[in-house]
Design an enzyme around this catalytic site. Structure first.
Site, PDB file in Angstrom:
ATOM      1  N   ASN A   9      -4.466   9.963  -1.848  1.00 14.85           N
ATOM      2  CA  ASN A   9      -5.117   8.765  -1.329  1.00 14.85           C
ATOM      3  C   ASN A   9      -4.917   8.764   0.185  1.00 14.85           C
ATOM      4  O   ASN A   9      -3.835   8.455   0.668  1.00 14.85           O
ATOM      5  CB  ASN A   9      -4.479   7.525  -1.975  1.00 14.85           C
ATOM      6  CG  ASN A   9      -5.009   6.228  -1.387  1.00 14.85           C
ATOM      7  OD1 ASN A   9      -5.978   6.230  -0.626  1.00 14.85           O
ATOM      8  ND2 ASN A   9      -4.385   5.117  -1.744  1.00 14.85           N
ATOM      9  N   LYS A  11      -6.111   6.855   2.345  1.00 12.97           N
ATOM     10  CA  LYS A  11      -6.156   5.512   2.947  1.00 12.97           C
ATOM     11  C   LYS A  11      -7.047   5.549   4.199  1.00 12.97           C
ATOM     12  O   LYS A  11      -8.010   6.309   4.229  1.00 12.97           O
ATOM     13  CB  LYS A  11      -4.733   5.001   3.227  1.00 12.97           C
ATOM     14  CG  LYS A  11      -3.858   5.099   1.968  1.00 12.97           C
ATOM     15  CD  LYS A  11      -2.554   4.378   2.063  1.00 12.97           C
ATOM     16  CE  LYS A  11      -1.782   4.559   0.754  1.00 12.97           C
ATOM     17  NZ  LYS A  11      -0.496   3.863   0.746  1.00 12.97           N
ATOM     18  N   HIS A  98      -5.531  -1.024  -5.904  1.00 10.08           N
ATOM     19  CA  HIS A  98      -4.371  -0.579  -5.114  1.00 10.08           C
ATOM     20  C   HIS A  98      -3.644  -1.810  -4.570  1.00 10.08           C
ATOM     21  O   HIS A  98      -4.284  -2.808  -4.223  1.00 10.08           O
ATOM     22  CB  HIS A  98      -4.830   0.333  -3.975  1.00 10.08           C
ATOM     23  CG  HIS A  98      -3.688   1.052  -3.335  1.00 10.08           C
ATOM     24  ND1 HIS A  98      -2.870   0.438  -2.415  1.00 10.08           N
ATOM     25  CD2 HIS A  98      -3.196   2.294  -3.517  1.00 10.08           C
ATOM     26  CE1 HIS A  98      -1.920   1.295  -2.053  1.00 10.08           C
ATOM     27  NE2 HIS A  98      -2.094   2.433  -2.709  1.00 10.08           N
ATOM     28  N   GLU A 100      -2.481  -2.411  -1.775  1.00 14.25           N
ATOM     29  CA  GLU A 100      -2.932  -2.832  -0.438  1.00 14.25           C
ATOM     30  C   GLU A 100      -4.192  -3.693  -0.550  1.00 14.25           C
ATOM     31  O   GLU A 100      -4.376  -4.633   0.224  1.00 14.25           O
ATOM     32  CB  GLU A 100      -3.159  -1.589   0.439  1.00 14.25           C
ATOM     33  CG  GLU A 100      -1.819  -0.987   0.856  1.00 14.25           C
ATOM     34  CD  GLU A 100      -1.808   0.518   1.016  1.00 14.25           C
ATOM     35  OE1 GLU A 100      -2.886   1.135   1.130  1.00 14.25           O
ATOM     36  OE2 GLU A 100      -0.700   1.102   1.014  1.00 14.25           O
ATOM     37  N   GLU A 170       2.550   2.266  -9.193  1.00 19.35           N
ATOM     38  CA  GLU A 170       3.006   2.362  -7.806  1.00 19.35           C
ATOM     39  C   GLU A 170       3.856   1.136  -7.470  1.00 19.35           C
ATOM     40  O   GLU A 170       3.311   0.073  -7.135  1.00 19.35           O
ATOM     41  CB  GLU A 170       1.806   2.405  -6.852  1.00 19.35           C
ATOM     42  CG  GLU A 170       0.861   3.557  -7.095  1.00 19.35           C
ATOM     43  CD  GLU A 170       0.075   3.916  -5.833  1.00 19.35           C
ATOM     44  OE1 GLU A 170       0.153   5.076  -5.434  1.00 19.35           O
ATOM     45  OE2 GLU A 170      -0.567   3.029  -5.236  1.00 19.35           O
ATOM     46  N   GLY A 176       4.995   3.921   1.166  1.00 18.27           N
ATOM     47  CA  GLY A 176       5.091   4.098   2.610  1.00 18.27           C
ATOM     48  C   GLY A 176       6.449   3.734   3.182  1.00 18.27           C
ATOM     49  O   GLY A 176       6.616   3.640   4.392  1.00 18.27           O
ATOM     50  N   SER A 216       5.947   7.034  -1.975  1.00 22.02           N
ATOM     51  CA  SER A 216       6.836   7.981  -1.278  1.00 22.02           C
ATOM     52  C   SER A 216       7.110   9.242  -2.090  1.00 22.02           C
ATOM     53  O   SER A 216       8.215   9.785  -2.070  1.00 22.02           O
ATOM     54  CB  SER A 216       8.148   7.301  -0.868  1.00 22.02           C
ATOM     55  OG  SER A 216       7.884   6.252   0.047  1.00 22.02           O
TER      56      SER A 216
HETATM   57  P1  13P Z   1       2.892   6.811   0.067  1.00 20.94           P
HETATM   58  O1  13P Z   1       2.898   8.113  -0.692  1.00 20.94           O
HETATM   59  O2  13P Z   1       2.538   6.956   1.505  1.00 20.94           O
HETATM   60  O3  13P Z   1       4.128   6.009  -0.183  1.00 20.94           O
HETATM   61  O4  13P Z   1       1.674   5.945  -0.570  1.00 20.94           O
HETATM   62  C1  13P Z   1       1.561   5.840  -1.944  1.00 20.94           C
HETATM   63  C2  13P Z   1       0.264   5.200  -2.254  1.00 20.94           C
HETATM   64  O5  13P Z   1       0.056   4.041  -1.964  1.00 20.94           O
HETATM   65  C3  13P Z   1      -0.775   6.031  -2.879  1.00 20.94           C
HETATM   66  O6  13P Z   1      -1.845   5.247  -3.325  1.00 20.94           O
END
Ligand code: 13P
Length: 253
Positions: A9, A11, A98, A100, A170, A176, A216
């Protein structure tokens, strides 16, 4: 046997040229590598790069997914992208719900359910995200939170429709942040999710559902996470932006 999936992903990262370079870098590194035959690699770049990625995807070893979709079919919805548009680019997957989008765009489980319906209508496979925030984990509410997200977002589907669903667990506190769920924490909740699916749709459907871990995930911890019986791969954020790391994770089974 259910599929192992490693999905990147991206982003909101990369310019067009950088995206082109990253895809080429991934393809170069895939040359001559033998991925486990049961492992599917997916990249989910931002909307403007989907066509390019999809064209490369034709000749290479990865599938392409979008990061979001409109809950509407078509019409006056400025800025939105429909499932029909994604289907016309011959994409395979689309991430939905997601954390976010839930946090910054107020995406509820009901909206997630409508987006899932749109994707299935246009033959795309939803990668549906769930997971608790730190406070919910500290209060021991992670199971209730995930159960509600899965039930309200997905359990209106028939068993036949559900067969197209991929789930990504997740934990929001691990996204992150550099903090990863321990392999035990991941296994515990993945097994719980599979149990929920078995209760609703039966063991056969549950056994065929790929449940990915995200948060992560990196080359140094992918192996121990993927070694768990109910962890079928990963949804990778930051580490998917570097070809070496992404490929290292994809070969961690
Ligand atoms: P990170 O791997 O940067 O922690 O992000 C995970 C994520 O949100 C994948 O959709």
């Amino acid at each position: 046997m259910r599929k192992h999936i490693v999905a990147g992903n991206w982003k909101m990262n990369k310019t067009f040229e950088e995206a082109d370079d990253l895809i080429n870098d991934i393809m170069d590194k895939l040359e001559g590598l033998t991925l486990d035959r049961n492992t599917e690699l997916v990249i989910c770049p931002p909307f403007p790069y989907l066509e390019m990625a999809s064209e490369y995807g034709d000749e290479s070893y990865f599938a392409v997914g979008a990061q979001d979709v409109s809950e509407q079919d078509s019409g006056a919805y400025t800025g939105e992208v429909s499932a029909a548009m994604l289907e016309s680019l011959e994409l395979t997957y689309c991430i939905v719900g997601h954390s976010e989008r839930r946090a910054y765009h107020h995406e509820t489980d009901e909206i997630v359910a409508r987006k899932v319906d749109q994707l299935l209508k246009y033959n795309l496979r939803p990668i549906v995200c769930c997971g608790e925030v730190l406070q919910e984990r500290e209060e021991g509410r992670q199971f209730d939170v995930v159960k509600k997200q899965i039930t309200d977002g997905l359990f209106h589907l028939s068993a036949e429709q559900f067969a197209n669903i991929v789930i990504a667990y997740e934990p929001v506190w691990a996204i992150g942040t550099g903090k990863t769920a321990t392999p035990e924490q991941a296994q515990e909740i993945h097994a719980f999710i599979r149990g929920l699916i078995a209760e609703k749709y039966g063991k056969e459907v549950a056994d065929e559902t790929s449940i990915l871990y995200g948060g992560s995930c990196k080359p140094s911890n992918a192996k121990e996470l993927f070694a768990n019986p109910d962890v079928d791969g990963g949804l990778i954020g930051g580490a998917s932006l570097k070809a070496d790391d992404f490929i290292a994770i994809a070969t961690a089974f």
